[in-house]
Design a protein around this motif. Structure first.
Motif, PDB file in Angstrom:
ATOM      1  N   PHE A 162      -0.062  20.376  24.532  1.00 36.16           N
ATOM      2  CA  PHE A 162      -0.186  20.817  23.141  1.00 36.16           C
ATOM      3  C   PHE A 162      -0.706  19.704  22.238  1.00 36.16           C
ATOM      4  O   PHE A 162      -1.187  19.967  21.138  1.00 36.16           O
ATOM      5  CB  PHE A 162       1.179  21.272  22.604  1.00 36.16           C
ATOM      6  CG  PHE A 162       1.689  22.540  23.209  1.00 36.16           C
ATOM      7  CD1 PHE A 162       1.234  23.779  22.769  1.00 36.16           C
ATOM      8  CD2 PHE A 162       2.628  22.505  24.224  1.00 36.16           C
ATOM      9  CE1 PHE A 162       1.712  24.955  23.323  1.00 36.16           C
ATOM     10  CE2 PHE A 162       3.117  23.674  24.784  1.00 36.16           C
ATOM     11  CZ  PHE A 162       2.656  24.907  24.342  1.00 36.16           C
ATOM     12  N   SER A 163      -0.581  18.458  22.713  1.00 30.73           N
ATOM     13  CA  SER A 163      -0.902  17.325  21.844  1.00 30.73           C
ATOM     14  C   SER A 163      -2.212  16.641  22.192  1.00 30.73           C
ATOM     15  O   SER A 163      -2.658  15.762  21.450  1.00 30.73           O
ATOM     16  CB  SER A 163       0.232  16.292  21.899  1.00 30.73           C
ATOM     17  OG  SER A 163       0.425  15.822  23.223  1.00 30.73           O
ATOM     18  N   GLY A 164      -2.829  16.991  23.303  1.00 31.76           N
ATOM     19  CA  GLY A 164      -4.084  16.334  23.655  1.00 31.76           C
ATOM     20  C   GLY A 164      -4.669  16.869  24.945  1.00 31.76           C
ATOM     21  O   GLY A 164      -4.059  17.676  25.649  1.00 31.76           O
ATOM     22  N   ARG A 165      -5.882  16.379  25.267  1.00 34.23           N
ATOM     23  CA  ARG A 165      -6.576  16.799  26.476  1.00 34.23           C
ATOM     24  C   ARG A 165      -5.883  16.216  27.698  1.00 34.23           C
ATOM     25  O   ARG A 165      -5.612  15.023  27.767  1.00 34.23           O
ATOM     26  CB  ARG A 165      -8.036  16.338  26.417  1.00 34.23           C
ATOM     27  CG  ARG A 165      -8.903  16.836  27.551  1.00 34.23           C
ATOM     28  CD  ARG A 165     -10.358  16.444  27.323  1.00 34.23           C
ATOM     29  NE  ARG A 165     -11.202  16.917  28.421  1.00 34.23           N
ATOM     30  CZ  ARG A 165     -11.414  16.238  29.538  1.00 34.23           C
ATOM     31  NH1 ARG A 165     -10.852  15.058  29.713  1.00 34.23           N
ATOM     32  NH2 ARG A 165     -12.187  16.722  30.487  1.00 34.23           N
ATOM     33  N   MET A 166      -5.624  17.066  28.679  1.00 35.09           N
ATOM     34  CA  MET A 166      -4.799  16.656  29.805  1.00 35.09           C
ATOM     35  C   MET A 166      -5.560  15.889  30.877  1.00 35.09           C
ATOM     36  O   MET A 166      -4.945  15.318  31.779  1.00 35.09           O
ATOM     37  CB  MET A 166      -4.126  17.884  30.428  1.00 35.09           C
ATOM     38  CG  MET A 166      -3.141  18.568  29.496  1.00 35.09           C
ATOM     39  SD  MET A 166      -2.302  20.013  30.231  1.00 35.09           S
ATOM     40  CE  MET A 166      -1.310  19.247  31.508  1.00 35.09           C
ATOM     41  N   GLY A 167      -6.875  15.874  30.833  1.00 38.27           N
ATOM     42  CA  GLY A 167      -7.623  15.120  31.835  1.00 38.27           C
ATOM     43  C   GLY A 167      -7.781  15.889  33.127  1.00 38.27           C
ATOM     44  O   GLY A 167      -7.693  17.112  33.170  1.00 38.27           O
ATOM     45  N   ASN A 168      -8.010  15.150  34.226  1.00 37.28           N
ATOM     46  CA  ASN A 168      -8.340  15.814  35.490  1.00 37.28           C
ATOM     47  C   ASN A 168      -7.222  15.726  36.533  1.00 37.28           C
ATOM     48  O   ASN A 168      -7.473  15.944  37.709  1.00 37.28           O
ATOM     49  CB  ASN A 168      -9.627  15.221  36.066  1.00 37.28           C
ATOM     50  CG  ASN A 168      -9.512  13.717  36.317  1.00 37.28           C
ATOM     51  OD1 ASN A 168      -8.449  13.133  36.129  1.00 37.28           O
ATOM     52  ND2 ASN A 168     -10.613  13.108  36.725  1.00 37.28           N
ATOM     53  N   LYS A 169      -6.006  15.398  36.105  1.00 40.22           N
ATOM     54  CA  LYS A 169      -4.876  15.345  37.043  1.00 40.22           C
ATOM     55  C   LYS A 169      -3.800  16.334  36.629  1.00 40.22           C
ATOM     56  O   LYS A 169      -2.621  16.025  36.564  1.00 40.22           O
ATOM     57  CB  LYS A 169      -4.311  13.923  37.118  1.00 40.22           C
ATOM     58  CG  LYS A 169      -5.250  12.935  37.790  1.00 40.22           C
ATOM     59  CD  LYS A 169      -4.574  11.595  37.997  1.00 40.22           C
ATOM     60  CE  LYS A 169      -5.490  10.626  38.734  1.00 40.22           C
ATOM     61  NZ  LYS A 169      -4.837   9.320  38.975  1.00 40.22           N
ATOM     62  N   ILE A 170      -4.239  17.545  36.347  1.00 44.34           N
ATOM     63  CA  ILE A 170      -3.320  18.582  35.888  1.00 44.34           C
ATOM     64  C   ILE A 170      -2.575  19.167  37.084  1.00 44.34           C
ATOM     65  O   ILE A 170      -3.193  19.558  38.076  1.00 44.34           O
ATOM     66  CB  ILE A 170      -4.099  19.681  35.142  1.00 44.34           C
ATOM     67  CG1 ILE A 170      -4.812  19.062  33.925  1.00 44.34           C
ATOM     68  CG2 ILE A 170      -3.175  20.800  34.706  1.00 44.34           C
ATOM     69  CD1 ILE A 170      -5.749  20.005  33.217  1.00 44.34           C
TER      70      ILE A 170
END
Length: 651
Positions: A518-526
């Motif tokens: 909810f607070s930012g882009r999670m990147g590629n290790k979701i």
């Protein structure tokens, strides 16, 4: 009243001598008990029974051996050949009988048969027999992959099959042809080949592109490698989010029972349930709003009903708007917003009615309007997970197919305590371009918003902006019909017709800080999501036309408190999962699975009619003194409301 998860007896090969011998079974010749007896007879007799070359005065007579041979002939028993039959895609086919009764068992339907996948455009795969394994029918129009097994099974490859894997047994179970079936494979390689093909064809049926690494990345996005390749996903966040090992060990030792505390008849058909965290909860039925007292062991009727036909409401009896489909508590639970569909059969509404619970009167009828134009809303919810407890609360959120906004009841024109249809003030929000197809939403403890869509996507919006999602999780092919979120925003629960999807929103930013999506882009290790499913047998018992609805976490409104359970409804079942067990990567359900981890560890509460809604009461009503306390579960059917305790022991 309640049952634990269904019997899934291990299917063994004790009734066979080898993978190549089989029975020529006539379905109409024997009843189920006879089949079981005859299978036992063949196993006991074995294939080494032969007539001796000589006889003695004390031995059996020739006529006795003749009688034995005639009886064996009546069983149609075929002796194994010296070589295993060469058959492509060879499997053993079993059928489950007896439902969830003590007599439930698996019976052999075809001891040696074969399966095939065929792509066809015919309804229900009627022409599957005319094509070979892996072949397409060649007919025009949209086509789908079907599974055929011998002459018994034809099924569209879909989540409706509820396919469950048993890697240690080289076995899969599934629902088809109004029954529950199992396939056992002759080798591990055969099993893995089938599962891989099934998942590839399921992907193709859902997304209309052939399954490949490239197409999966295109569908899910490069950041969601866990969706495309669960075995390569980073599960560390699931582990980090789990409770201390000693707490989990204590929880595992508790024998959680489902105990019915209260059951009461509701006056009129129940349509929705509004649980309060203070003194009262409410049922909305055909005639009005019934008031219940909140107690430690559940809710108990007060004998008070606010009727819709008392002259204070425009909800006249017999109209299409008689019964609201949404009831939202506000202002320290002294007011309730009632939303009715504008058109029968459609969820959208053009306004809400404000019920003053203390006076029992509808005091204001509000319209949804933006820039002078009347609009509709599909759903409404509170600003935060616990804002219904705020006595000064005057705003709430609204959702339509392509709108997400906040409404303010403090009308600038000062029209209050009046039935002249004032306009709600649109305070913030966004009109999205066509195609979002929002279906449902929920809020966290701090006001962040999660939205589920028709395409299966789940979007996360921060409390400061409704214009652009911070994170958008890809769909798994099924529409999201209901969504919930934990108070701290770490866990998202999406409901689809055939399964629930649990998503972990935690990630580590570039500075090493743990945040939520909810607070930012999670990147590629979701982290990869986890699925909560019914076993094929329970899915079959729930009924072909029954679908999951209303998946909820247990209810907390205080920082540091953690939700303990998940509940969802399907047909006459309330299905309850232990959240810690679902999060535990090491528990038994996840062994020997391919693809996304699916959890089948649950309790079932069975009622005698279809369930409208199942919800946990507020955490403050947990039983004091229990090692693993949980607030009561409230289950509403059209005619009754029940309160169920989930306690390790009774006080």
């Amino acid at each position: 009243m309640g049952t634990s998860q269904s019997r899934e007896d291990r299917i063994t090969d004790s009734d066979t001598d080898s993978d190549s011998d089989y029975y020529e079974e006539d379905d109409n010749q024997y009843d189920d008990a006879d089949v079981s007896k005859k299978q036992g007879s063949s196993s006991a007799s074995g294939s080494n029974l032969s007539r001796p070359s000589g006889s003695s005065s004390s031995g059996p007579s020739d006529s006795s051996y003749l009688d034995i041979e005639q009886k064996l002939g009546a069983l149609k028993l075929k002796y194994p050949s010296s070589e295993t039959p060469k058959m492509k895609n060879a499997v053993k086919l079993y059928r489950h009988i007896g439902g969830n009764t003590p007599k439930a068992k698996w019976i052999v339907t075809e001891k040696l048969t074969s399966y095939k996948f065929v792509k066809t455009s015919t309804v229900d795969g009627e022409d599957i027999d005319h094509y070979d394994d892996g072949e397409a029918s060649g007919e025009g129009g949209e086509s789908f992959w079907f599974l055929g097994v011998g002459s018994k099974v034809k099924a569209s490859v879909s989540t409706d099959m509820q396919l469950k894997m048993f890697g240690d047994q080289r076995r899969v179970d599934f629902v088809s042809n109004n029954g529950v079936w199992a396939l056992k494979f002759l080798t591990d390689e055969d099993y893995r080949k089938f599962v891989t093909r099934f998942q590839d064809y399921l992907f193709e049926n859902v997304y209309k592109v052939k399954a490949s690494d490239e197409s999966r990345v295109k569908v899910y996005g490069k950041d969601f490698i866990g969706w495309a390749k669960p075995e390569a996903a980073d599960d560390s966040m699931w582990e980090d989010a789990e409770g201390p090992p000693e707490e989990e060990e204590t929880r595992a030792k508790v024998n959680t029972d489902l105990t019915e505390e209260f059951e009461e008849v509701a006056n009129g058909g129940v349509h929705s349930l509004a649980l309060g965290a203070l003194d009262n909860s409410f049922l909305v039925n055909d005639i009005g709003v019934q008031v219940y007292r909140n107690m430690e062991r559940g809710i108990h009727g007060k004998g008070v009903c606010v009727r819709f036909d008392n002259g204070n409401s425009r909800l006249g009896p017999g109209s299409s708007q008689t019964t609201p489909n949404k009831a939202l508590l506000m202002r320290a639970e002294t007011n309730m917003m009632l939303m009715s569909p504008a058109k029968q059969g459609k969820p959208h509404s053009s306004g809400v009615k404000q019920l003053d619970i203390e006076s029992g009167k509808i005091v204001t009828e509000w319209k949804f309007e933006k820039d002078g134009t009347e609009i509709t809303m599909r759903d409404i919810t509170n600003d935060t997970k616990g804002s219904q407890l705020d006595p000064s609360e005057s705003t709430f959120l609204g959702l339509d197919d392509n709108r997400l906004c906040q409404w303010d009841m403090r009308d600038r024109r000062g029209i209050v305590q009046n039935i002249e249809s004032p306009i709600l003030e649109w305070t913030q929000g966004h009109q999205f371009s066509r195609g979002t197809n929002f279906q449902c939403f929920a809020t966290t403890g701090d006001g962040s918003i999660v939205v589920g869509s028709l395409d299966g996507k789940i979007r996360l919006y921060s409390k400061t902006s409704m214009r652009q999602a911070k994170t958008a999780f890809p769909g798994l092919g099924s529409p999201i019909t209901h969504v919930d979120v934990s108070y701290d925003g770490k866990w998202i629960l999406g409901t689809t017709d055939t399964y629930l999807v649990l998503i972990c929103t935690l990630f580590t930013d570039k500075d090493g800080r743990t945040k939520t999506g909810f607070s930012g882009r999670m990147g590629n290790k979701i982290p990869a999501p986890r699925l909560l499913k019914l076993t094929p047998l329970d899915s079959h018992l729930a009924g072909k036309d029954n679908k999951f609805h209303g998946g909820h976490f247990s209810w907390v409104t205080e920082s540091g408190k953690q939700e303990r359970h998940i509940v969802a409804t399907v047909g006459k079942f309330s299905v309850i999962w232990d959240l810690e067990r679902v999060k535990n990567s090491a528990h038994d359900c996840y062994r020997n699975q391919q693809g996304l981890k699916s959890c089948y560890c649950y309790k079932i509460l069975l009622k005698d009619e279809s369930i409208v809604e199942s919800r946990f009461m507020h955490d403050k009503f947990s039983f004091s003194g229990n090692k693993s306390p949980e607030a009561p579960l409230v289950v509403a059917t059209p005619q009754k409301v029940s309160s169920i305790s989930l306690s390790g022991r009774r006080l």
